[in-house]
Design an enzyme around this catalytic site. Structure first.
Site, PDB file in Angstrom:
ATOM      1  N   ASP A  81      19.852 -20.221  17.526  1.00 37.79           N
ATOM      2  CA  ASP A  81      18.394 -20.267  17.603  1.00 37.79           C
ATOM      3  C   ASP A  81      17.903 -20.673  18.985  1.00 37.79           C
ATOM      4  O   ASP A  81      18.645 -21.206  19.810  1.00 37.79           O
ATOM      5  CB  ASP A  81      17.828 -21.219  16.550  1.00 37.79           C
ATOM      6  CG  ASP A  81      18.392 -22.634  16.654  1.00 37.79           C
ATOM      7  OD1 ASP A  81      19.585 -22.774  16.981  1.00 37.79           O
ATOM      8  OD2 ASP A  81      17.635 -23.594  16.405  1.00 37.79           O
ATOM      9  N   GLU A 143      19.613 -25.602  15.281  1.00 39.34           N
ATOM     10  CA  GLU A 143      19.953 -26.696  16.191  1.00 39.34           C
ATOM     11  C   GLU A 143      18.705 -27.267  16.831  1.00 39.34           C
ATOM     12  O   GLU A 143      18.630 -28.473  17.106  1.00 39.34           O
ATOM     13  CB  GLU A 143      20.926 -26.203  17.272  1.00 39.34           C
ATOM     14  CG  GLU A 143      21.514 -27.293  18.150  1.00 39.34           C
ATOM     15  CD  GLU A 143      20.677 -27.615  19.389  1.00 39.34           C
ATOM     16  OE1 GLU A 143      20.980 -28.608  20.072  1.00 39.34           O
ATOM     17  OE2 GLU A 143      19.720 -26.858  19.683  1.00 39.34           O
TER      18      GLU A 143
END
Length: 381
Positions: A81, A143
């Site tokens: 991400d 994350e």
């Protein structure tokens, strides 16, 4: 049968063009499924066994790719991400890899889709049939928000590699420790009234003044009682980030909200910090128990350290001719460290992460490929 995958540049382009924004704002948050599917296909083409795992109650996925069998080996890890972006501040298309002035621009170019492109480039050029220990590739979700991808992975995995390398942008410096992060919001509720008669109300700002005084005592306590010499700022830090309260000059303030963060050092656990916060605020909380409320803002991240006496550090330091160091930002390392010795080492500067016109400088490409190759040769052949 091993299939040929596209060139490094073409792979890099394809990874950048898939949006994978993680955000606590549901309007901005995106699934990473298309990215994980594409990455999975690349590793499948290179004869890896690939499994994708959905994070419960989300549309986010982890990928674990593996070639080889048995115990030990190497796990190369990164997050799929990115953060969101302010389109007005970007001069380039965030979802189009732009190569200019010896830099690769794009959202996630350095943090950290470039690392996956480099792994694929290295894997496609080596003879994986001769490995004697497994190579694992992990791509995690979320994350940038709650790290639920890494947390979910360690709860479900049974693998035990000899070494984990997280390819966060460290300018190819070897990182073996970082601080943690905790964030809180304190809300004080008062009783409003006209300012001409202060005794007919309860001023939330005045109560918050006492709260802040207690927090500053805690801040001093952290600095005096806890030290870690490997950090440039060797003590746990506290930052009073924002404060809001009041609506009119002639009204007693009925509501005041303070947000603050703490960055603990290794050796100071999240539980210890929660206990000491309660201790320092105990007196004022008892006095105003029905008016002071505290909550966490975001998921906490523990501090992390792979000890210097770890055999893994010594191997990687010697292999890469690097000395390990500590940093103040957070990664998934404290979670992955629970299954194997974990180090952070990756291309590009952390200064470019989360910035408009994010980029990875070209001169990191070949050295990163060399390091990945050395790591695979050491731990898997």
């Amino acid at each position: 049968m091993i299939r040929k995958i596209p060139s490094f540049i073409e792979v890099y382009k394809s990874l950048i063009q898939i949006p994978t924004i993680s955000s606590n704002n549901k309007l901005l948050d995106q699934s990473n499924k298309n990215f994980i599917d594409l990455l999975s296909n690349y590793f499948s083409d290179l004869n890896f066994s690939v499994k994708n795992y959905q994070i419960p109650h989300t549309d986010k996925y982890n990928m674990l790719a593996c070639v080889g069998s048995g115990n030990g080996g190497l796990l190369l890890s990164g997050h799929s991400d990115t953060v969101d972006f302010d389109e007005k501040k970007w001069t380039k298309d965030p979802f189009k890899l732009t190569e200019t002035n010896n830099k690769f621009y794009g959202l996630g170019a350095v943090d950290m889709k470039g690392f996956f492109a480099l792994i694929l480039e290295v894997i496609s050029s080596i003879n994986i049939k001769k490995i004697i220990k497994p190579i694992y590739i992990l791509a995690t979700a979320n994350e940038e928000t709650d790290m639920s991808g890494a947390k979910n992975f360690i709860q479900s995995t049974i693998i035990k590699p000899d070494c984990i390398i997280i390819g966060e942008p460290t300018s190819l410096k070897l990182i073996n420790a970082h601080k943690g992060h905790m964030s809180y919001s304190i809300k004080v509720i008062g009783d409003t009234g006209h300012s001409s008669n202060p005794d007919h109300g309860v001023n939330s700002i005045e109560i918050m003044h006492d709260v802040i005084r207690s927090l500053l005592i805690l801040k001093k306590y952290f600095k005096e009682e806890y030290q870690h010499p490997n950090f440039s700022i060797p003590y746990p830090t506290m930052n009073l980030s924002s404060i809001h309260g009041g609506s009119a000059i002639n009204r007693i303030c009925p509501l005041c909200i303070l947000n603050f963060e703490i960055r603990p050092i290794p050796g100071l656990t999240l539980t210890q910090i929660e206990i000491v916060i309660k201790e320092k605020l105990e007196t004022i909380m008892k006095k105003w128990s029905h008016r002071i409320f505290i909550k966490k803002l975001f998921s906490s991240v523990p501090a992390y350290e792979c000890p210097h006496n770890s055999g893994t550090i010594k191997i990687v330091e010697k292999l890469c001719q690097l000395n390990s160091a500590a940093v103040n930002y957070c990664t998934e390392a404290p979670f992955l460290q629970r299954i194997a010795p974990t180090l952070i080492l990756g291309p590009g500067s952390i200064e470019q992460a989360h910035q408009p016109d994010e980029y990875l400088e070209h001169y990191f490409i070949q050295p990163t490929k060399n390091i990945i190759t050395k790591l695979i040769n050491k731990f898997c052949y």
